[in-house]
Design an enzyme around this catalytic site. Structure first.
Site, PDB file in Angstrom:
ATOM      1  N   HIS A 106       1.049  -0.965   0.269  1.00 31.27           N
ATOM      2  CA  HIS A 106      -0.553  -0.018  -0.172  1.00 31.27           C
ATOM      3  C   HIS A 106       1.150   0.995  -0.186  1.00 31.27           C
ATOM      4  CE1 HIS A 106       0.908  -1.300   4.703  1.00 31.27           C
ATOM      5  NE2 HIS A 106       1.081  -0.225   4.335  1.00 31.27           N
ATOM      6  N   MET A 107       0.307   2.321  -0.728  1.00 30.54           N
ATOM      7  CA  MET A 107       1.118   3.802  -0.475  1.00 30.54           C
ATOM      8  C   MET A 107       0.212   4.201   0.334  1.00 30.54           C
ATOM      9  SD  MET A 107       1.048   5.789  -3.766  1.00 30.54           S
ATOM     10  CE  MET A 107       3.012   4.950  -4.571  1.00 30.54           C
TER      11      MET A 107
HETATM   12  P1  AMP Z   1       2.129   0.379   7.428  1.00 33.61           P
HETATM   13  O1  AMP Z   1       2.486   0.609   8.841  1.00 33.61           O
HETATM   14  O2  AMP Z   1       2.883   0.935   6.092  1.00 33.61           O
HETATM   15  O3  AMP Z   1       1.810  -1.503   6.797  1.00 33.61           O
HETATM   16  O4  AMP Z   1       0.932   0.657   7.673  1.00 33.61           O
HETATM   17  C1  AMP Z   1       0.003   0.316   7.855  1.00 33.61           C
HETATM   18  C2  AMP Z   1      -1.390   1.034   7.659  1.00 33.61           C
HETATM   19  O5  AMP Z   1      -2.552   0.471   7.880  1.00 33.61           O
HETATM   20  C3  AMP Z   1      -1.694   2.671   9.231  1.00 33.61           C
HETATM   21  O6  AMP Z   1      -1.257   3.675   8.597  1.00 33.61           O
HETATM   22  C4  AMP Z   1      -2.648   1.436   9.719  1.00 33.61           C
HETATM   23  O7  AMP Z   1      -3.349   2.981  10.487  1.00 33.61           O
HETATM   24  C5  AMP Z   1      -3.360   1.295   8.435  1.00 33.61           C
HETATM   25  N1  AMP Z   1      -5.086   0.681   8.730  1.00 33.61           N
HETATM   26  C6  AMP Z   1      -4.753  -0.923   9.744  1.00 33.61           C
HETATM   27  N2  AMP Z   1      -6.297  -1.514   9.464  1.00 33.61           N
HETATM   28  C7  AMP Z   1      -6.957  -0.386   9.257  1.00 33.61           C
HETATM   29  C8  AMP Z   1      -8.353  -0.888   8.196  1.00 33.61           C
HETATM   30  N3  AMP Z   1      -9.435  -1.443   9.068  1.00 33.61           N
HETATM   31  N4  AMP Z   1      -8.637   0.370   7.719  1.00 33.61           N
HETATM   32  C9  AMP Z   1      -7.876   1.331   7.409  1.00 33.61           C
HETATM   33  N5  AMP Z   1      -6.960   1.864   7.655  1.00 33.61           N
HETATM   34  C10 AMP Z   1      -5.855   0.684   8.528  1.00 33.61           C
END
Ligand code: AMP
Length: 123
Positions: free
Chosen positions: A99-100
């Site tokens: 994800h970006m």
């Molecule tokens: P990363 O640390 O780059 O893997 O970022 C993961 C991101 O996903 C974090 O910023 C979380 O806040 C976000 N996240 C986790 N669960 C959800 C969800 N159910 N809906 C939206 N964002 C989420």
């Protein structure tokens, strides 16, 4: 098991979508780090940047054109924004579905402390 992002894209878990097409989807981060914090996610579940192949290049490019459109739609194209992709443990990745992050709507700040300013572990 499907990633949490696959489940959002499939509609099994709620998501606040701002963009969708046949290759990528984008929705608000549940715990925003800036006024605007959108996640741009391939519909196909690829765990990390280390897993991409040349077959994914169209989708990877689409993540950028989606970012551009979302920034325009949310009114932050002129003020600017930051795009971040974390990869694995040292990169701080928590969700293993590429994800970006699109961050903006205000100053995002320094992107990382200088290496020379980091304290050695244990201090
Ligand atoms: P990363 O640390 O780059 O893997 O970022 C993961 C991101 O996903 C974090 O910023 C979380 O806040 C976000 N996240 C986790 N669960 C959800 C969800 N159910 N809906 C939206 N964002 C989420």
């Amino acid at each position: 098991m499907a990633s949490i992002f696959s489940r959002i894209i499939a509609g099994e878990i709620p998501g606040k979508f701002v963009y969708r097409d046949e290759l990528v989807s984008a929705f608000w981060d549940i715990s925003p780090r800036r006024k605007v914090h959108i996640l741009i996610v391939p519909n196909k579940e690829i765990p990390t940047v280390s897993d991409v192949t040349p077959d994914d290049e169209l989708m990877l490019g689409r993540m950028f054109t989606a970012a551009r459109k979302i920034a325009e739609d949310l009114g932050i194209a002129d003020s600017g924004y930051r795009l971040i992709i974390n990869c694995k443990e040292d990169g701080g990745q928590e969700v293993y579905h590429i994800h970006m992050h699109l961050l903006g709507g205000e100053r995002v700040g320094p992107f990382a402390p200088r290496h020379s300013d980091l304290k050695p572990k244990g201090e």
